[in-house]
Every structure is written in C-alpha cells, then in structure tokens.
Design an enzyme around this catalytic site. Structure first.
Site, PDB file in Angstrom:
ATOM      1  NE  ARG A  26      -4.226  -1.649   0.300  1.00  0.00           N
ATOM      2  CZ  ARG A  26      -5.354  -1.323   0.933  1.00  0.00           C
ATOM      3  NH1 ARG A  26      -5.525  -0.150   1.464  1.00  0.00           N
ATOM      4  NH2 ARG A  26      -6.334  -2.195   1.009  1.00  0.00           N
ATOM      5  NE  ARG A  30      -7.574   5.526   2.137  1.00  0.00           N
ATOM      6  CZ  ARG A  30      -8.312   4.665   2.795  1.00  0.00           C
ATOM      7  NH1 ARG A  30      -9.540   4.945   3.110  1.00  0.00           N
ATOM      8  NH2 ARG A  30      -7.812   3.502   3.176  1.00  0.00           N
ATOM      9  NE  ARG A  39     -10.799   7.577  -5.301  1.00  0.00           N
ATOM     10  CZ  ARG A  39     -11.472   6.954  -4.365  1.00  0.00           C
ATOM     11  NH1 ARG A  39     -10.850   6.242  -3.467  1.00  0.00           N
ATOM     12  NH2 ARG A  39     -12.785   7.023  -4.314  1.00  0.00           N
ATOM     13  CG  ASP A  76      -8.970  -3.335  -4.042  1.00  0.00           C
ATOM     14  OD1 ASP A  76      -8.424  -2.636  -3.176  1.00  0.00           O
ATOM     15  OD2 ASP A  76      -9.668  -4.329  -3.773  1.00  0.00           O
ATOM     16  CE1 TYR A 152     -13.350  -7.466   1.696  1.00  0.00           C
ATOM     17  CE2 TYR A 152     -11.550  -8.950   1.143  1.00  0.00           C
ATOM     18  CZ  TYR A 152     -12.033  -7.852   1.834  1.00  0.00           C
ATOM     19  OH  TYR A 152     -11.203  -7.146   2.667  1.00  0.00           O
TER      20      TYR A 152
HETATM   21  O1  CP3 Z   1      -0.068  -1.580  -2.581  1.00  0.00           O
HETATM   22  C1  CP3 Z   1      -0.419  -0.701  -3.390  1.00  0.00           C
HETATM   23  O2  CP3 Z   1      -0.002   0.473  -3.331  1.00  0.00           O
HETATM   24  C2  CP3 Z   1      -1.311  -1.108  -4.556  1.00  0.00           C
HETATM   25  C3  CP3 Z   1      -2.696  -0.957  -4.392  1.00  0.00           C
HETATM   26  C4  CP3 Z   1      -3.575  -1.893  -3.572  1.00  0.00           C
HETATM   27  C5  CP3 Z   1      -4.854  -1.468  -3.130  1.00  0.00           C
HETATM   28  N1  CP3 Z   1      -5.480  -2.534  -2.551  1.00  0.00           N
HETATM   29  C6  CP3 Z   1      -5.395  -0.119  -3.316  1.00  0.00           C
HETATM   30  C7  CP3 Z   1      -6.519   0.331  -2.473  1.00  0.00           C
HETATM   31  C8  CP3 Z   1      -3.434  -3.230  -3.198  1.00  0.00           C
HETATM   32  C9  CP3 Z   1      -2.244  -4.181  -3.401  1.00  0.00           C
HETATM   33  C10 CP3 Z   1      -4.649  -3.621  -2.557  1.00  0.00           C
HETATM   34  C11 CP3 Z   1      -4.899  -4.991  -2.056  1.00  0.00           C
HETATM   35  C12 CP3 Z   1      -6.078  -5.230  -1.212  1.00  0.00           C
HETATM   36  N2  CP3 Z   1      -7.330  -4.723  -1.338  1.00  0.00           N
HETATM   37  C13 CP3 Z   1      -6.113  -6.170  -0.153  1.00  0.00           C
HETATM   38  C14 CP3 Z   1      -4.954  -7.048   0.256  1.00  0.00           C
HETATM   39  C15 CP3 Z   1      -3.937  -6.318   1.041  1.00  0.00           C
HETATM   40  C16 CP3 Z   1      -4.355  -5.985   2.445  1.00  0.00           C
HETATM   41  O3  CP3 Z   1      -4.294  -4.772   2.771  1.00  0.00           O
HETATM   42  O4  CP3 Z   1      -4.737  -6.884   3.185  1.00  0.00           O
HETATM   43  C17 CP3 Z   1      -7.409  -6.173   0.387  1.00  0.00           C
HETATM   44  C18 CP3 Z   1      -7.905  -7.019   1.543  1.00  0.00           C
HETATM   45  C19 CP3 Z   1      -8.172  -5.251  -0.382  1.00  0.00           C
HETATM   46  C20 CP3 Z   1      -9.622  -4.930  -0.222  1.00  0.00           C
HETATM   47  C21 CP3 Z   1      -9.848  -3.506   0.067  1.00  0.00           C
HETATM   48  N3  CP3 Z   1      -9.642  -2.484  -0.831  1.00  0.00           N
HETATM   49  C22 CP3 Z   1     -10.333  -2.941   1.261  1.00  0.00           C
HETATM   50  C23 CP3 Z   1     -10.677  -3.720   2.530  1.00  0.00           C
HETATM   51  C24 CP3 Z   1     -10.432  -1.557   1.053  1.00  0.00           C
HETATM   52  C25 CP3 Z   1     -11.037  -0.512   1.972  1.00  0.00           C
HETATM   53  C26 CP3 Z   1     -10.180  -0.259   3.133  1.00  0.00           C
HETATM   54  C27 CP3 Z   1      -9.147   0.756   2.804  1.00  0.00           C
HETATM   55  O5  CP3 Z   1      -7.963   0.512   3.018  1.00  0.00           O
HETATM   56  O6  CP3 Z   1      -9.548   1.825   2.336  1.00  0.00           O
HETATM   57  C28 CP3 Z   1      -9.946  -1.275  -0.248  1.00  0.00           C
HETATM   58  C29 CP3 Z   1      -9.836   0.035  -0.907  1.00  0.00           C
HETATM   59  C30 CP3 Z   1      -8.481   0.424  -1.413  1.00  0.00           C
HETATM   60  N4  CP3 Z   1      -7.644  -0.364  -2.148  1.00  0.00           N
HETATM   61  C31 CP3 Z   1      -7.874   1.701  -1.275  1.00  0.00           C
HETATM   62  C32 CP3 Z   1      -6.641   1.655  -1.931  1.00  0.00           C
HETATM   63  C33 CP3 Z   1      -5.640   2.761  -2.097  1.00  0.00           C
HETATM   64  C34 CP3 Z   1      -8.489   2.915  -0.603  1.00  0.00           C
HETATM   65  C35 CP3 Z   1      -9.386   3.565  -1.591  1.00  0.00           C
HETATM   66  C36 CP3 Z   1      -9.413   5.053  -1.433  1.00  0.00           C
HETATM   67  O7  CP3 Z   1     -10.162   5.502  -0.561  1.00  0.00           O
HETATM   68  O8  CP3 Z   1      -8.724   5.748  -2.188  1.00  0.00           O
END
Ligand code: CP3
Length: 346
Positions: A26, A30, A39, A76, A152
C-alpha cells in the site's frame, strides 16, 4: 531458475547474497496528499481502478518521493469480482460491499475471455507502468488469494470473523472447493495476462487466510495457491511469486514447500527466531504503526530486521499495508536509513 538481474528486487531471487531492496505494501494511497487530490476526480473507486492513466499516476506517486525498488500496479484485489460481474462499492467507513453472487454456478458459467476483456484497463495500466520505470525498478503485479476473494464474494460485506463464508464452506465442502479452485484457475489466467502486460514479479494477497482452521489449510489455502503458482511456473518459470497473508506465521514454511511460492511475506505472527529453519526469500515485517508518529523504535526496528536477515535473501517491507495516517516524512527517513545501511552490508 532466477538469473542475476540489475534490479535489486529481482536479484534477491537469484539467491546471490545482496543487501535488501525496499518497498511497501500500500505504498500508493491516501497518506499521500497527491493521491487524495487525484482521487477527487473519481468518486467511484472501481472507476478509478479502470482508468489506466490515473492508476499509472497513483502507482508512480510514491516513487517520485522515495527511492523504492518496486512499483506495484495500482488496482485492488476486488477488481476480479467486478470482472466476474459482481457489483463492488467502496464506502469510506464500512469497507467494500459486493452484490449477491451465484458462486455455486461459477465453475460452469464463467467466460474467461470476457473476464479478461473486463480487466483490459488493468493490463493497460501495467504496460504503461512498465515502460515508465527506470531500469533498476521492478514492476510488480498482484492478485488476491482465492480464499480471501471468495470471502468477499460470498459475504458481500465481511463479517469480522468470516463466519458466513466459513459456515458455508463447512456445510457444502464439495461446492465450496470447486468454487475456490475455479477462482484459482481464473486468477492464474489473470496473473499470466499481467505478466504478458509487463509484470516482472507477482504478489498474491491472501490477507484473511489467518482465519482458516488448521484442518482446512490444505484445501482452502495451499491447493488454490499452488494452482496459481504452477500455472505461472509452467509458462513463465523466471517470474517470482510472493505470498502474503496475515496471521499465518506458524505456517510460513509450509506455505513455501506446499505451494512452490518463492517468497514468504510475513507479519508479526512469524517468530523471527525461525528464520534459519527454512530457505525462502523473506519479506517484511516492520509494523506500519511506527510510520504514523515519530518514534525512536522506528530505526531500531529497521536495524533489528536488517541484522536478523544479514545473511538471508530479504526484502524490506511492512507487516501490513501502510495506514492512511502514515507520515510521508517518516517513510522518507526509513527508506533513507535502509538504503544507507545497504552499502555497509554488501
Ligand atoms: O499496494 C499498493 O499500493 C497497490 C494498491 C492496492 C490497493 N489494494 C489499493 C486500495 C493493493 C495491493 C490492494 C490490495 C487489497 N485490497 C487487499 C490485500 C492487502 C491488504 O491490505 O490486506 C485487500 C484485503 C483489499 C480490499 C480492500 N480495498 C479494502 C478492505 C479496502 C477498503 C479499506 C481501505 O484501506 O480503504 C480497499 C480500498 C483500497 N484499495 C484503497 C486503496 C488505495 C483505498 C481507496 C481510497 O479511498 O482511495
């Protein structure tokens, strides 16, 4: 199998002793004001993920600030359920929500070429990313682990302890297994297409595998991951595949030996004293909380990790994704510190 490379991240896999490359799960997102700005134009997160120019920009943002060794595709893990026809929405506080899905029918109803067409913007983003990177930075693709994605897809909005998906899996083991293995097959094709588009390595995020009971580790975790790993090895034997899950430290060695994955991305559930027990590339495990506020533990922890892995193939990373509260200046100091130690270790 893995040849020496000019890229520090890829070179770890050729097992020649070298100082650790660094990147963060990540690393885009944000905590960066420029990401929040980007965004603003995309209220819908899935639409954002389907805009190759915007996701290219998001993936490059952390690299402009910090000298990282990896650029990870911006997307994602839930883009796959979207490509399978499920509605996926992200709400600020409640987490992702998915529409109901006829998972029992997936094995005889999916259309692979349509799914890959739906994912076309992801492949486009990856090939743009690959061609934007300097020749020392590795382009990393990723997919979700089948158990986590299934959780999910079936739960729609995750229960805290995943009791909905687990009850279904215990009650209907044959159909659940067929669903998981179908998802694994589709995920493997998705991963192969990412490699064709430019991914030089791949990470599988099976984040919720820590909820799997021991008696089901083989069926729900190792078998689906092995399907993905085998498909990649068959076609692209030189592409390393890393595995990440929270809370599975005790299973780290089995994850490597039972699936053929090349690296174990570990969290605090793995005991560092076990490092010498098995041979794998290790990735982890700085607690990302240390990057929220200045703390004298930050560099001490970094130093401890570097010392523990002094004679092991190791990738510096966090134990879970960076938090939105992360202070970019602390990330910068940490990267500077790890890099400054590099020349001393080599
Ligand atoms: O690592 C990186 O920079 C690449 C991008 C990336 C995202 N999600 C972007 C994202 C990666 C590799 C993921 C993987 C992901 N997504 C996982 C596995 C990794 C982990 O953290 O366990 C999981 C479980 C998800 C599912 C997911 N996506 C959730 C639960 C959420 C909401 C919670 C949160 O962190 O906001 C997301 C949204 C998400 N995916 C965001 C980002 C940058 C936030 C969206 C935003 O508000 O801009």
């Amino acid at each position: 199998m893995f040849k020496p490379s000019r890229k520090p991240f890829l070179n770890v896999f050729s097992k020649s002793k070298q100082s650790p490359p660094i990147w963060f799960m990540r690393q885009a997102g944000r905590y960066l004001p420029e990401y929040r700005e980007l965004r603003k134009d995309f209220p819908d997160f899935i639409k954002f993920c389907l805009s190759p120019k915007a996701t290219l920009e998001a993936a490059l943002q952390p690299l402009r600030r910090f000298p990282l060794d990896v650029a990870i595709l911006f997307s994602d893990i839930l883009i796959l359920p979207f490509a399978l026809g499920q509605e996926v929405t992200f709400k600020e506080k409640t987490g992702p929500a998915l529409s109901p899905f006829a998972w029992k029918d997936l094995s005889n109803s999916y259309d692979l070429s349509q799914i890959l067409r739906n994912l076309e913007p992801v492949f486009e983003s990856l090939s743009l990313l690959k061609s934007s990177l300097p020749d020392t930075v590795t382009c990393l693709g990723f997919v979700g682990g089948p158990f986590t994605v299934a959780a999910y897809m079936i739960e729609n909005a995750l229960t805290r302890d995943l009791h909905t998906v687990k009850s279904i899996a215990f009650e209907d083991p044959v159909r659940f297994q067929r669903f998981l293995e179908t998802l694994a097959y589709i995920t493997a094709q998705y991963a192969l297409t990412q490699i064709e588009a430019g991914a030089e390595a791949l990470q599988i995020f099976d984040s919720w595998a820590g909820h799997i009971p021991e008696s089901r580790m083989k069926d729900w975790f190792y078998t689906p991951l092995k399907i993905i790993r085998d498909a990649i090895r068959e076609k692209y034997p030189a592409v390393p595949v890393l595995g990440y899950a929270r809370g599975i430290g005790a299973y780290g060695e089995d994850l490597i030996t039972k699936t053929g994955l090349d690296a174990f991305s570990f969290d605090q559930s793995f005991l560092l004293e076990k490092v010498s027990d098995f041979s794998a590339v290790f990735q982890g495990n700085l607690d990302p909380t240390l990057l929220i506020k200045p703390s004298h533990f930050l560099l001490k922890e970094a130093e401890r990790l570097l010392q523990t892995f002094e004679s092991k193939p190791y990738i510096f990373n966090v134990s879970q994704g960076l938090f939105p509260q992360t202070d970019p200046d602390l990330v910068s100091s940490l990267v500077g510190f790890v890099r400054s130690q590099r020349t001393e270790i080599v």
